[in-house]
Design an enzyme around this catalytic site. Structure first.
Site, PDB file in Angstrom:
ATOM      1  N   LYS A  62       0.833  -1.217   0.000  1.00 45.90           N
ATOM      2  CA  LYS A  62       0.000   0.000   0.000  1.00 45.90           C
ATOM      3  C   LYS A  62       0.864   1.261   0.000  1.00 45.90           C
ATOM      4  O   LYS A  62       0.699   2.144  -0.842  1.00 45.90           O
ATOM      5  CB  LYS A  62      -0.893   0.002   1.248  1.00 45.90           C
ATOM      6  CG  LYS A  62      -1.544   1.358   1.536  1.00 45.90           C
ATOM      7  CD  LYS A  62      -2.510   1.285   2.697  1.00 45.90           C
ATOM      8  CE  LYS A  62      -2.026   1.818   4.005  1.00 45.90           C
ATOM      9  NZ  LYS A  62      -1.720   3.238   4.075  1.00 45.90           N
ATOM     10  N   ASN A  63       1.790   1.324   0.966  1.00 40.61           N
ATOM     11  CA  ASN A  63       2.529   2.581   1.117  1.00 40.61           C
ATOM     12  C   ASN A  63       3.539   2.831   0.000  1.00 40.61           C
ATOM     13  O   ASN A  63       4.056   3.943  -0.140  1.00 40.61           O
ATOM     14  CB  ASN A  63       3.211   2.634   2.491  1.00 40.61           C
ATOM     15  CG  ASN A  63       2.209   2.906   3.590  1.00 40.61           C
ATOM     16  OD1 ASN A  63       1.013   3.090   3.325  1.00 40.61           O
ATOM     17  ND2 ASN A  63       2.679   2.927   4.828  1.00 40.61           N
ATOM     18  N   ARG A  70      -5.923  10.708   4.054  1.00 37.45           N
ATOM     19  CA  ARG A  70      -4.882  11.676   4.336  1.00 37.45           C
ATOM     20  C   ARG A  70      -3.742  11.637   3.302  1.00 37.45           C
ATOM     21  O   ARG A  70      -3.124  12.647   3.012  1.00 37.45           O
ATOM     22  CB  ARG A  70      -4.337  11.371   5.738  1.00 37.45           C
ATOM     23  CG  ARG A  70      -3.875  12.603   6.413  1.00 37.45           C
ATOM     24  CD  ARG A  70      -3.142  12.339   7.659  1.00 37.45           C
ATOM     25  NE  ARG A  70      -2.439  13.555   7.995  1.00 37.45           N
ATOM     26  CZ  ARG A  70      -1.287  13.896   7.485  1.00 37.45           C
ATOM     27  NH1 ARG A  70      -0.691  13.103   6.639  1.00 37.45           N
ATOM     28  NH2 ARG A  70      -0.724  15.039   7.828  1.00 37.45           N
ATOM     29  N   CYS A  89      -6.111  12.733  12.268  1.00 41.40           N
ATOM     30  CA  CYS A  89      -6.912  11.527  12.060  1.00 41.40           C
ATOM     31  C   CYS A  89      -6.885  10.747  13.357  1.00 41.40           C
ATOM     32  O   CYS A  89      -6.343  11.216  14.354  1.00 41.40           O
ATOM     33  CB  CYS A  89      -6.372  10.722  10.892  1.00 41.40           C
ATOM     34  SG  CYS A  89      -4.802   9.987  11.254  1.00 41.40           S
ATOM     35  N   ARG A 143      -1.068  14.834  12.973  1.00 42.94           N
ATOM     36  CA  ARG A 143      -0.534  14.714  11.618  1.00 42.94           C
ATOM     37  C   ARG A 143      -0.480  16.034  10.838  1.00 42.94           C
ATOM     38  O   ARG A 143      -1.123  16.189   9.796  1.00 42.94           O
ATOM     39  CB  ARG A 143      -1.296  13.642  10.835  1.00 42.94           C
ATOM     40  CG  ARG A 143      -1.343  12.341  11.592  1.00 42.94           C
ATOM     41  CD  ARG A 143      -1.900  11.223  10.789  1.00 42.94           C
ATOM     42  NE  ARG A 143      -0.894  10.640   9.898  1.00 42.94           N
ATOM     43  CZ  ARG A 143      -1.102   9.533   9.206  1.00 42.94           C
ATOM     44  NH1 ARG A 143      -2.254   8.913   9.280  1.00 42.94           N
ATOM     45  NH2 ARG A 143      -0.168   9.060   8.420  1.00 42.94           N
ATOM     46  N   ILE A 195       1.265  19.162   8.487  1.00 40.17           N
ATOM     47  CA  ILE A 195       2.094  19.100   7.275  1.00 40.17           C
ATOM     48  C   ILE A 195       3.064  20.288   7.223  1.00 40.17           C
ATOM     49  O   ILE A 195       3.429  20.751   6.156  1.00 40.17           O
ATOM     50  CB  ILE A 195       1.242  19.041   5.984  1.00 40.17           C
ATOM     51  CG1 ILE A 195       0.233  20.199   5.923  1.00 40.17           C
ATOM     52  CG2 ILE A 195       0.542  17.713   5.851  1.00 40.17           C
ATOM     53  CD1 ILE A 195      -0.294  20.433   4.524  1.00 40.17           C
ATOM     54  N   ASP A 196       3.439  20.768   8.413  1.00 44.39           N
ATOM     55  CA  ASP A 196       4.332  21.928   8.461  1.00 44.39           C
ATOM     56  C   ASP A 196       5.684  21.665   7.779  1.00 44.39           C
ATOM     57  O   ASP A 196       6.232  22.542   7.118  1.00 44.39           O
ATOM     58  CB  ASP A 196       4.515  22.425   9.905  1.00 44.39           C
ATOM     59  CG  ASP A 196       4.863  21.302  10.876  1.00 44.39           C
ATOM     60  OD1 ASP A 196       4.512  20.129  10.594  1.00 44.39           O
ATOM     61  OD2 ASP A 196       5.481  21.580  11.914  1.00 44.39           O
ATOM     62  N   ASP A 198       3.448   1.218  12.331  1.00 41.10           N
ATOM     63  CA  ASP A 198       2.327   0.513  11.697  1.00 41.10           C
ATOM     64  C   ASP A 198       2.217  -0.944  12.148  1.00 41.10           C
ATOM     65  O   ASP A 198       1.271  -1.634  11.780  1.00 41.10           O
ATOM     66  CB  ASP A 198       2.453   0.561  10.162  1.00 41.10           C
ATOM     67  CG  ASP A 198       2.143   1.946   9.618  1.00 41.10           C
ATOM     68  OD1 ASP A 198       1.684   2.801  10.387  1.00 41.10           O
ATOM     69  OD2 ASP A 198       2.363   2.176   8.412  1.00 41.10           O
ATOM     70  N   ILE A 252       6.028   7.647  17.464  1.00 37.04           N
ATOM     71  CA  ILE A 252       5.753   8.346  16.202  1.00 37.04           C
ATOM     72  C   ILE A 252       4.416   9.093  16.237  1.00 37.04           C
ATOM     73  O   ILE A 252       4.358  10.283  15.911  1.00 37.04           O
ATOM     74  CB  ILE A 252       5.776   7.364  15.002  1.00 37.04           C
ATOM     75  CG1 ILE A 252       7.057   6.522  15.002  1.00 37.04           C
ATOM     76  CG2 ILE A 252       5.622   8.118  13.676  1.00 37.04           C
ATOM     77  CD1 ILE A 252       8.344   7.256  14.739  1.00 37.04           C
ATOM     78  N   ARG A 277      -8.922  -0.587   3.928  1.00 33.58           N
ATOM     79  CA  ARG A 277      -8.053   0.477   3.399  1.00 33.58           C
ATOM     80  C   ARG A 277      -6.677  -0.099   3.026  1.00 33.58           C
ATOM     81  O   ARG A 277      -6.013   0.427   2.122  1.00 33.58           O
ATOM     82  CB  ARG A 277      -7.842   1.574   4.449  1.00 33.58           C
ATOM     83  CG  ARG A 277      -9.014   2.508   4.639  1.00 33.58           C
ATOM     84  CD  ARG A 277      -8.605   3.680   5.497  1.00 33.58           C
ATOM     85  NE  ARG A 277      -7.253   4.101   5.140  1.00 33.58           N
ATOM     86  CZ  ARG A 277      -6.307   4.444   6.000  1.00 33.58           C
ATOM     87  NH1 ARG A 277      -6.544   4.471   7.288  1.00 33.58           N
ATOM     88  NH2 ARG A 277      -5.111   4.792   5.579  1.00 33.58           N
TER      89      ARG A 277
END
Ligand code: UD1
Length: 426
Positions: A22-23, A92, A116, A121, A123-124, A308, A330, A402
């Protein structure tokens, strides 16, 4: 919303092939936009997140069609650089379209992805890096929740990431591929999925050095070309199924397993008493005795223990003979399974920070009705159900789709009694 029903207690055994990653797939699907043409993506998993990326591509004017597990993407017709708010809210990872659309159109409008279930999470890092590459940013809408990025030309620069964020590293690479000059990323994420993105782009004509390391250099090129690319197998799906086999004291072989990418998971499971035989792309795992506790397990960026896999490992350690400590480094809200596992008889204590869990293993979990809060947490509850005696029902199980093509099909192949059922018949 569907539920999953598991009648636990069967030891998993047999042989199973692991699906595509997936990733690795998600950033490559976004990256396909940088080439105005065709990407043939082999071993692409048929999962909800991939379907969602395809929907966004279609919204933008592109197309994609399946030929078995091959996804043929055509981005020639893409004529919009706006990703709808609804798409970003749904998934996301849509934020990966930020770098890809910016690279192609020098402009992108995309909603700010909120937090989420696993954490805030932000996004800076993504935005600060793009700013250094001559990209201007405006925040639009009533809550300034829409980001509009634009530039006359993206100019390569040195980027220092405060934390090796996977998404930020990927967005910088995507923006740099067709830029002017050279971009150097310091403290880049070393996850295998960053390597895959670089590899795919290099096959399509990008100039990238240092893939797989913390220092990545991208020299801008004028254009990319059509490419055929094979995705690796999913390291987290492989790890999840290893945990399921361990938790049921099973004995099985996983084929097409990216063994080198899950060294840390393998070592941790060995500490817990699992016997694992590895070859290049398969492994045999057998755990016939009661599992042993793991003194301290901290999630870390790759090559550390993956966040994960934390929930699945927690389920496993709930059954170990003694106390294990798990520290989630994380994401800040990734212990939502604790309450669900307690319903099944697990003994887990969280400290005040909510990021450190002490797990006192029990001999067995008891079946219950529980709720999946996120993709990996949901898979971890399936593992708990497989190990427990009696019928466990996992509600809100759609989130598991997902990332897993068909967790019920896969676990059934190893002998589990498990099925999807519609929520309203329960
Ligand atoms: C990716 C993976 C996800 C995995 C995660 C960590 C994909 C599609 N998703 O997510 O499965 O769990 O890596 O391995 O590949 N952060 C900031 N600011 C930023 C960006 C990140 O503070 O601008 C923080 C995050 O809140 C988080 C940490 O950095 O605490 C790691 O996030 P990141 O590596 O970016 O994860 P994702 O790319 O979102």
């Amino acid at each position: 919303m569907s539920s999953i029903e598991v009648i636990g207690g069967e030891r998993l055994k047999g042989e199973l092939k692991i699906q595509g990653s997936k990733n690795a797939a998600l950033p490559v699907i976004a990256a396909a936009i940088l080439n105005k043409g065709i990407t043939v993506l082999k071993n692409c998993p048929r999962i909800l997140d991939v379907y969602h990326m395809i929907n966004v591509l279609e919204e933008l004017g592109g197309s994609a069609k399946w030929e078995k597990d091959v996804l043929v993407i055509d981005t020639a017709g893409i004529n919009s650089s706006s990703v709808s708010e609804e798409s970003v809210r749904k998934m996301r990872s849509s934020i990966l379209f930020l770098g890809a659309l910016l690279g192609r159109f020098k402009e992108v409008t995309i909603a700010y992805p909120g937090g989420c279930s696993i954490g805030k999470r932000p996004i800076d890092y993504h935005l600060a890096s793009l700013k250094r590459m001559n990209v201007l940013q405006e925040f639009l809408g009533p809550n300034e929740s829409i980001i509009h990025c634009h530039t006359d030309k993206i100019i390569g620069n040195d980027i220092f990431l405060e934390f090796p964020s996977v998404g930020a590293t990927q967005n910088v690479i995507l923006s740099a591929v067709l830029s002017e000059g050279t971009t150097r990323i310091f403290n880049a994420a070393r996850e295998p999925e960053v390597w895959e993105l670089c590899n795919y782009l290099a096959e399509a004509g990008a100039r990238i050095c240092g893939k797989g390391t913390a220092f990545i250099e991208v020299e801008g090129v004028k254009k990319l070309h059509d490419v055929e690319y094979t995705l690796p197998s999913d390291r987290i799906v492989a790890g999840t199924y290893m945990a399921a086999i361990a938790a049921t004291n099973g004995n099985a072989v996983l084929l097409d397993t990216p063994v080198r990418q899950i060294e840390t998971v393998i070592r941790t499971m060995q500490k817990s008493g699992c016997k694992i035989e590895e070859s290049d792309n398969a492994l045999k795992i057998s755990c016939t005795e009661r599992l042993l506790p793991v003194k301290l397990l901290c999630t870390r960026p790759y090559p550390g223990f993956p966040t994960d896999m934390q929930s699945q490992m927690m389920t496993m350690l709930c059954l170990a003979d003694g106390r294990s400590t798990i520290v989630e480094e994380i994401f800040e809200s990734r212990f939502q399974n604790v309450e669900e596992l307690r319903r099944m008889g697990a003994i887990i204590n969280l400290d005040e920070s909510g990021r450190r869990a002490e797990v006192d293993g029990v001999k067995s979990l008891s079946a219950a009705t529980v709720t999946a809060h996120d993709l990996r947490g949901g898979a971890a509850l399936v593992i708990a159900g497989l190990s427990a005696t009696g019928k466990t029902v996992i509600r809100d199980a759609t989130c598991i789709d997902r990332g897993y093509e068909d967790i019920c099909r896969d676990m059934s192949m190893l002998g589990a009694r498990i099925r999807y059922c519609s929520e309203n018949v329960l």
